[in-house]
Design a protein around this motif. Structure first.
Motif, mmCIF file in Angstrom:
data_model
loop_
_atom_site.group_PDB
_atom_site.id
_atom_site.type_symbol
_atom_site.label_atom_id
_atom_site.label_comp_id
_atom_site.label_asym_id
_atom_site.label_seq_id
_atom_site.Cartn_x
_atom_site.Cartn_y
_atom_site.Cartn_z
ATOM 1 N N ARG A 109 0.831 -1.204 0.000
ATOM 2 C CA ARG A 109 0.000 0.000 0.000
ATOM 3 C C ARG A 109 0.866 1.255 0.000
ATOM 4 N N GLN A 111 3.363 1.779 -1.675
ATOM 5 C CA GLN A 111 3.921 1.982 -3.007
ATOM 6 C C GLN A 111 3.154 3.019 -3.826
ATOM 7 N N CYS A 112 1.970 3.412 -3.352
ATOM 8 C CA CYS A 112 1.172 4.386 -4.103
ATOM 9 C C CYS A 112 0.635 5.418 -3.132
ATOM 10 N N GLU A 116 -3.269 8.236 -9.256
ATOM 11 C CA GLU A 116 -2.448 8.466 -10.442
ATOM 12 C C GLU A 116 -3.032 7.627 -11.560
ATOM 13 N N CYS A 121 0.725 3.457 -11.216
ATOM 14 C CA CYS A 121 0.314 3.002 -9.889
ATOM 15 C C CYS A 121 1.385 2.104 -9.276
ATOM 16 N N GLY A 122 1.918 2.534 -8.146
ATOM 17 C CA GLY A 122 2.955 1.769 -7.462
ATOM 18 C C GLY A 122 2.462 0.414 -6.958
ATOM 19 N N ILE A 123 1.195 0.333 -6.610
ATOM 20 C CA ILE A 123 0.647 -0.941 -6.135
ATOM 21 C C ILE A 123 0.637 -1.949 -7.275
ATOM 22 N N GLN A 125 2.414 -1.880 -9.979
ATOM 23 C CA GLN A 125 3.799 -2.194 -10.324
ATOM 24 C C GLN A 125 4.408 -3.137 -9.293
#
Length: 156
Positions: A109, A111-112, A116, A121-123, A125
């Motif tokens: 969680r 990660q974002c 966006e 999205c970091g999640i 990715q």
């Protein structure tokens, strides 16, 4: 009482009652001339016992063992104590796995930070990266999932 009455009295779906009969946790009920199942108070009590065991996440095999002792009240209950001790150990292991899962989800969680585009999205990715490299989110992620959805496969 008929199966629908037993279902209402115990808050148990009819199909679950039939399943417990097939699994021989509930004894076969008497039948009417019209082939309807007729249950008595012992069925109600036994089904309540089974439901309480299931609410404690006991497997059908564990319940069978407990029912064996329930049906033979003169027997020593040492095995009952051992069964419960073993079950407590399984629960403790699952709690540890769930704590690890929570830690992994919280790390994911982070990660974002906010809304966006999905491509940034970091999640998402992080999940792609985890799929390629499971150790980035811990080695037990798949194991926890399998344990939660298949407790009946547990040995014991």
């Amino acid at each position: 009482m008929k199966i629908g009455d037993l279902a209402k009295a115990t808050n148990t779906p009819v199909e679950t009652i039939r399943y417990y009969e097939r699994e021989q946790l509930l004894p076969a009920p008497a039948r009417t001339d019209g082939n309807y199942r007729i249950y008595d108070d012992e069925h109600t009590q036994r089904l309540g016992f089974i439901r309480r065991c299931r609410s404690l996440d006991m497997t059908l095999d564990e319940i069978r063992s407990l029912l064996k002792f329930r049906d033979a009240p003169q027997d020593d209950c040492g095995e009952v104590n051992q069964l419960l001790d073993d079950h407590i150990g399984h629960v403790a292991s699952r709690i540890a796995e769930l704590k690890m899962l929570e830690k992994q989800l919280k790390a994911l969680r982070l990660q974002c930070g906010g809304p966006e585009s999905a491509s940034a999205c970091g999640i998402l990715q992080g999940l792609d990266t985890a799929a390629l490299s499971p150790e980035s989110f811990g080695q037990h992620a798949g194991h926890v999932h399998g344990t939660l959805h298949a407790p009946a496969k547990r040995a014991g």
